[in-house]
Design an enzyme around this catalytic site. Structure first.
Site, mmCIF file in Angstrom:
data_model
loop_
_atom_site.group_PDB
_atom_site.id
_atom_site.type_symbol
_atom_site.label_atom_id
_atom_site.label_comp_id
_atom_site.label_asym_id
_atom_site.label_seq_id
_atom_site.Cartn_x
_atom_site.Cartn_y
_atom_site.Cartn_z
ATOM 1 N N ARG A 1 0.829 -1.230 0.000
ATOM 2 C CA ARG A 1 0.000 0.000 0.000
ATOM 3 C C ARG A 1 0.856 1.270 0.000
ATOM 4 N NH1 ARG A 1 -2.377 -3.646 -0.911
ATOM 5 N NH2 ARG A 1 -4.380 -4.366 -0.187
ATOM 6 N N SER B 1 -10.688 -0.117 3.398
ATOM 7 C CA SER B 1 -9.908 -0.350 4.626
ATOM 8 C C SER B 1 -9.347 0.978 5.112
ATOM 9 C CB SER B 1 -8.738 -1.290 4.338
ATOM 10 O OG SER B 1 -9.230 -2.509 3.872
ATOM 11 N N GLU C 1 -4.545 3.887 6.015
ATOM 12 C CA GLU C 1 -4.353 3.621 4.581
ATOM 13 C C GLU C 1 -4.948 4.791 3.780
ATOM 14 O OE1 GLU C 1 -5.441 -0.355 3.095
ATOM 15 O OE2 GLU C 1 -6.205 0.631 1.300
#
Ligand SMILES: Cc1cc2nc3c(=O)[nH]c(=O)nc-3n(C[C@H](O)[C@H](O)[C@H](O)COP(=O)(O)OP(=O)(O)OC[C@H]3O[C@@H](n4cnc5c(N)ncnc54)[C@H](O)[C@@H]3O)c2cc1C
Length: 339
Positions: free
Chosen positions: A165, A239, A335
């Site tokens: 990520r 998320s 995130e």
């Protein structure tokens, strides 16, 4: 010509649907529009902010300068041989549509990334991933435009510094480049990746023993639709936190106190811990705090239940991070991009 609006309500351009404004706002339809925006930014001494599908941002204050909503479209095959195809997608293409296009052509590489929200241009930003696949696996290169000079530059895979990520665009080069087009190397033949999550079980449930590329994509769409709240009905940004990467030594110490703490190895010295387990164990799964809360099936997904403010969201984020730190001594990292 670029149509610039002032003090624009941009709530509808984000999937978390928080009340949000942009000081200035315009929609990009071409490279020329972007060059015009760069000239405007220099002349007016205002920064530029790029917005794709708004599915990975939390806008906590009026966005300063000119917000550019990217709608630059186009997909073209740039090279084709007996083994692979190089395909270039302009950054304003919707990621999900682009994956569907590749699946329709029976070209391998992106099928496990079906039904991820957002645009092609934002995908390299955090090296999007799902079901054991990340875009770095079929990434070839990208064309980006310097938001100050207007100069174009090609970034290869290693130039992008892809990680879990992460990429250089989320770190060292944050806010410095506009990703204009991304080229992928798709394979004519490849082994399907079925071992992650419930893909194989779902296929077998449907009586499919030898799945096609289309079967895999369709199955992942079913699983994702069952598992993840639809942002149109339940505003969210996917998320909210990243899974944690910690040393094996630290994990073994934690395991003594929490024997059922899940993990998977990522190297000889590091393991990954699912952030969802930490948030659930800390008691936040399915809990509502006024207008916000964590989803009942997906502890990682923060939901805006009814017209929440950014302040309410950030308060919950703070509370979760503090509780996880107190309980496990671990630091959660967002995130989602907080603007
Ligand atoms: C329900 C749901 C499920 C999700 N599932 C996943 C998943 O499985 N895996 C995963 O990895 N992600 C997932 N996401 C997160 C999200 O879809 C991805 O991160 C996606 O790539 C964001 O794209 P976007 O166009 O919406 O980006 P935005 O939210 O608009 O922007 C994100 C960041 O990228 C920057 N940016 C956007 N476009 C450009 C550009 N062209 N050039 C330079 N900078 C740019 C923005 O300035 C911002 O900082 C999910 C989100 C939702 C809502």
């Amino acid at each position: 010509m670029l149509k610039i609006e002032k003090n624009k309500n941009i709530k509808a351009y984000t999937t978390l649907q928080l009340s949000a404004r942009a000081e200035f706002f315009a929609i990009l339809k071409s490279k020329e529009d972007l060059q015009e925006a760069i000239v405007w930014s220099k002349k007016n001494k205002k920064p530029l902010f790029i917005l794709g599908g708004g599915s990975n941002v939390l806008i906590s204050q009026t966005v300063k300068g000119l917000t550019l909503k990217n709608e630059i479209k186009g997909i073209k095959v740039v090279e084709k041989n007996k083994d692979y195809i190089l395909v270039e997608a302009k950054s304003g293409e919707l990621w999900g549509d682009f994956v569907d296009w590749s699946v329709r052509h029976n070209w391998h590489g992106l099928e496990n990334l079906s039904l991820i929200y957002g645009t092609v241009g934002a995908a390299p930003m955090q090296n999007i991933g799902a079901y054991g696949v990340e875009i770095k696996d079929s990434f070839y290169h990208l064309h980006a435009i310097d938001l100050k000079s207007g100069q174009e530059r090609i970034f290869s895979g290693p130039d992008c510094h892809f990680a879990y990520r992460e990429s250089i665009f989320k770190n060292k080069l944050k806010g410095k480049y506009f990703i204009y087009a991304v080229t992928f190397k798709l394979q004519k033949m490849a082994t399907l990746q079925l071992d992650y999550g419930a893909i194989r079980a779902h296929l077998l449930e449907r009586g499919i023993k030898k799945p096609s590329l289309k079967n895999v994509s369709a199955t992942i769409k079913i699983i994702r639709t069952e598992k993840l709240p639809n942002p149109v009905k339940m505003p969210n940004a996917g998320s909210f936190f990243k899974n944690l990467e910690i040393s094996t030594i630290k994990f073994k110490a934690l395991q003594k106190k929490y024997p059922d703490m899940p993990s998977w190895p990522i190297s000889k010295t590091k393991v990954k811990i699912p952030a969802a387990w930490l948030i659930e164990t800390a008691g936040f799964k399915g809990k509502k705090f006024g207008a916000v809360g964590m989803h009942k099936n997906q502890a990682l997904v923060l939901i805006n239940y009814r017209r929440a403010s950014a302040r309410q969201v950030l308060n919950l984020v703070k509370k979760i991070k503090q509780t996880v730190k107190k309980s496990f001594g671990l630091d959660l990292h967002e995130e989602v991009n907080i603007i």
